[in-house]
Design an enzyme around this catalytic site. Structure first.
Site, short mmCIF file in Angstrom:
data_model
loop_
_atom_site.label_atom_id
_atom_site.label_comp_id
_atom_site.label_asym_id
_atom_site.label_seq_id
_atom_site.Cartn_x
_atom_site.Cartn_y
_atom_site.Cartn_z
N HIS A 450 5.10 7.96 0.11
CA HIS A 450 3.88 7.62 0.86
C HIS A 450 4.08 7.88 2.36
O HIS A 450 3.25 8.51 3.02
CB HIS A 450 3.54 6.15 0.59
CG HIS A 450 2.44 5.57 1.43
ND1 HIS A 450 1.24 5.17 0.89
CD2 HIS A 450 2.36 5.29 2.75
CE1 HIS A 450 0.47 4.68 1.84
NE2 HIS A 450 1.13 4.75 2.99
N GLU A 451 5.18 7.37 2.90
CA GLU A 451 5.41 7.48 4.34
C GLU A 451 5.77 8.90 4.76
O GLU A 451 5.20 9.44 5.71
CB GLU A 451 6.50 6.50 4.79
CG GLU A 451 6.20 5.02 4.52
CD GLU A 451 4.99 4.51 5.28
OE1 GLU A 451 4.51 5.18 6.22
OE2 GLU A 451 4.50 3.42 4.95
N HIS A 455 1.78 10.32 4.83
CA HIS A 455 1.40 10.32 6.25
C HIS A 455 2.03 11.49 7.01
O HIS A 455 1.53 11.89 8.06
CB HIS A 455 1.80 9.01 6.91
CG HIS A 455 1.04 7.82 6.40
ND1 HIS A 455 -0.32 7.82 6.26
CD2 HIS A 455 1.47 6.58 6.02
CE1 HIS A 455 -0.72 6.64 5.80
NE2 HIS A 455 0.35 5.87 5.65
N GLU A 509 -4.79 5.82 4.21
CA GLU A 509 -3.88 5.13 3.29
C GLU A 509 -4.08 5.62 1.87
O GLU A 509 -3.13 5.78 1.11
CB GLU A 509 -4.09 3.61 3.38
CG GLU A 509 -3.68 2.99 4.69
CD GLU A 509 -2.24 3.26 5.07
OE1 GLU A 509 -1.39 3.43 4.17
OE2 GLU A 509 -1.95 3.34 6.28
#
Length: 709
Positions: A450-451, A455, A509
């Protein structure tokens, strides 16, 4: 507001209290590193009152009230109970409220943005106040009535944070009950024209209809060289606000910002290298003068400070709680690197160039080169803000991310913190053993991907300055959705958040979560984290971790409707809104991939039923189709298509609202609150003190931070 509705806002009883254990990692530091960590930690905690003021008008007074009671009786609560003449149950309920308040730094949930209220009667608060003169004085001087701690029955919309003109509360717009969303957006557009960043500001509408931009700084005047917007401090507005003025007012949170800058300078004198020293200098300049240009310089240096033993980041960072998604909450992080777990994340960074092409968009919608970031697993000493995340990917400034890079961190002692015998609703009994054995591993994979690859990926197609583009404008990229050349892009001065506005935080997100869901299907990634040997097999250990991750996301999607308010029809938490839309994607994938299974009319036996064998085919395909749309609409500034898609995917229909949500509320589990350590400097040495994970321990830890006047 009826009693049943009001009961949904009661403070958790009991709250889930867990320790943020750090001692072995802190003790392994050198004396110099401890001093560096201590001073940034002090600076982080000195921003507590800023957070409180950003939450609600009454939060700062409630904080002082709690600490006054603690200090008057030195934490011996049974004696206060006796002297105040309240019952043991009433005192217990007050302590539970105080614990949740301190864990969220305010009386609105840091994760959910809804107000929580004491279970004890108002008379209990009044009795406690009457017993401790200083506590009573706090409430009287603040002019905050005790009733402010309880439900706003005459204005139920104020139980949720949001735009004031929609009836909600937002302390980012203080003393401005009639400021409108349109006015806020008009001011934001004007600030963008002036290249004046909003993160460290609050906006006030005066009685004469003009506006004041309150800038957090340790000085009451702009520096001699002028502010980030130049020498002017008063501007004439145009457009819909023609005839009105905007005044820059320096010195918001002036006392706190000055003290923060002082401790940052002390930290700089114990920096490990010149990069850290210059980073602290830029922080101090920013916090003293209010310059966000200086803050951006600190973030550039932060990205370049690779692999520090003590990792820090501090300032006005995340914009989730501002309804306009542009003003940021104060937060501060101090943590120690876990070298063993960091090795796995470094392998993920090394693999990223081969993983990014597997995402469902072409090279036209991706950065030209992948700048390998620093990705570390951290053990947190201090995280001050309204809540502690499991992972972080910053800075949030796209120009820095694209030109210099970013950092990813996974917060190990947050991920591993558990409450004993924690219930797990909505998981079938036949899946429970597998889920419990693999959910932590699945969450670590999810957070990491995810990070870094969520992102950390994507390109914003921009006209960077008039007539200059970061793509071939004469032959625009072809959208994989329409198979036609793109027709929208970001104009000069526009940013992702300024274009997508209020949905931007949750939308991003969701995009990052979808990347995690798509790439966690890659068994080479699972191998990097130590699960399996790369063999594609949903029935081996790696397959179990994958299944647990998909189950966890589906379960979170059900639980998400707790954070949707049926009266305002508004989502109160960005991540949970995202997870609801991903569950919808699973359910709409068809072929029996995911269904909500129940036999009772009241859904009291509701569980997620997922076909493990279809994750790699039906599940991954559905997620990638959704992800492609989210990504391309973001990349091309196609806010019309992006908003339409996201609003459709996060729409809560009558069945979810009237049938599922009541059952979710009945079975909801309290969110964790963390008891953090304190550090103290004595004769040039730093000592650490940890506290018991109890209500009393939480209150004591805050009392001993030296934040009470």
């Amino acid at each position: 507001m009826d009693n049943q509705t009001q009961s949904q806002y009661y403070a958790d009883s009991p709250p889930t209290i867990v320790p943020l254990s750090i001692k072995p990692h802190f003790e392994a530091l050198t004396d110099q590193q401890k001093l560096y960590a201590h001073n940034v930690s002090r600076a982080a905690f000195l921003g507590t009152r800023i957070v409180l003021r950003q939450v609600s008008p009454e939060s700062e007074a409630i904080f002082d009230f709690i600490i006054a009671l603690q200090q008057a009786y030195h934490g011996y609560w049974p004696k206060l109970q006796e002297d105040a003449g309240v019952s043991e149950q009433a005192l217990k309920q007050f302590l539970e409220y105080a614990t949740q308040f301190l864990g969220n730094l305010g009386n609105y949930k840091g994760f959910g943005d809804s107000k929580f209220i004491p279970r004890c009667p108002l008379e209990t608060i009044e009795a406690l106040a009457s017993t401790v003169p200083k506590a009573k004085d706090v409430l009287e001087k603040s002019k905050i009535p005790v009733a402010a701690l309880y439900a706003t029955t005459d204005a139920p919309a104020k139980m949720h944070l949001g735009f004031p003109d929609k009836g909600h509360l937002s302390a980012y717009y203080p003393d401005s009950p009639d400021i409108t969303q349109d006015e806020i957006e008009q001011i934001s557009a004007f600030m963008a024209e002036k290249k004046l960043l909003p993160e460290n500001t609050r906006l006030k509408k005066t009685k004469d209809g003009n506006f004041q931009l309150l800038i957090a700084s340790g000085l009451s005047k702009p520096p001699p060289e002028g502010s980030d917007a130049g020498p002017e401090t008063v501007f004439d507005l145009s457009g819909k606000l023609h005839g009105k003025k905007l005044e820059l007012v320096f010195g918001d949170h002036i006392e706190e910002m000055a003290k923060i800058a002082l401790h940052i300078k002390k930290a700089g004198s114990n920096a490990a290298n010149d990069t850290q020293k210059r980073m602290m200098d830029e922080y101090a300049k920013s916090f003293g003068s209010g310059s966000l240009n200086a803050f951006k310089e600190s973030q550039k240096l932060w990205v370049k400070d690779i692999g520090p033993a003590v990792e820090t980041n501090i300032g006005f960072i995340e914009t989730y709680r501002d309804p306009a998604n542009v003003r940021a909450e104060w937060e501060g992080l101090v943590a120690m690197v876990n070298k063993q777990r960091t090795q796995a994340f470094q392998k993920l960074v090394d693999a990223a160039p081969s993983m990014i092409p597997k995402l469902p968009w072409g090279k036209d919608f991706e950065k030209d080169t992948f700048s390998a970031p620093d990705f570390t697993s951290l053990e947190v000493l201090t995280f001050n803000g309204s809540g502690i995340p499991a992972g972080i990917n910053i800075p949030n400034y796209d120009d820095i991310r694209q030109a210099i890079g970013f950092k990813n961190v996974s917060l190990g002692n947050v991920l591993s913190a558990k409450a004993p015998k924690e219930p797990i609703p909505f998981i079938r009994s036949e899946d429970l053993e597998l889920y419990q054995a693999n959910r932590d591993q699945a969450f670590e994979v999810q957070v990491g991907v995810h990070e870094l690859l969520g992102h950390g990926t994507g390109k914003l197609l921009q006209e960077t300055s008039p007539g200059e583009y970061n793509f071939d404008a004469s032959k625009p990229p072809v959208s994989p959705i329409t198979n036609k050349p793109i027709s929208t892009y970001y104009k000069p001065g526009q940013t992702w958040s300024s274009v997508f506005g209020g949905i931007s935080a949750s939308y991003e997100e969701c995009r990052a979560e979808c990347v995690a869901m798509a790439l966690s299907c890659d068994f080479d990634i699972l191998k990097i984290f130590g699960f399996g040997d790369g063999t594609v097999d949903v029935n081996n250990q790696a397959g179990d971790v994958l299944y647990a991750g998909y189950l966890s996301m589906a379960r979170a999607g059900i639980a998400a409707v707790e954070f949707w308010d049926p009266k305002s029809r508004k989502w109160g938490q960005a991540h949970m809104q995202a997870r609801f839309s991903i569950l919808k994607t699973f359910l709409e994938a068809g072929e029996g991939f995911t269904i909500l299974d129940y036999s009772n009319d009241d859904l009291s036996d509701l569980t997620v039923k997922m076909d493990k064998d279809k994750i790699l085919t039906v599940g991954r395909k559905a997620i990638e189709e959704y992800l492609q749309k989210l990504h391309v609409f973001k990349s091309t500034a196609d806010v019309a298509s992006g908003r339409k898609l996201y609003e459709e995917m996060t729409e809560v229909d009558e069945w979810w609202a009237s049938k599922v949500r009541p059952e979710v509320l009945r079975r909801k589990t309290p969110r964790k609150v963390f008891v953090q350590a304190n550090t103290y400097e004595k004769n040039g040495k730093v000592e650490l003190k940890e506290y018991e994970p109890t209500c009393e321990g939480m209150i004591q830890s805050w009392s001993e931070r030296g934040l009470y006047p």
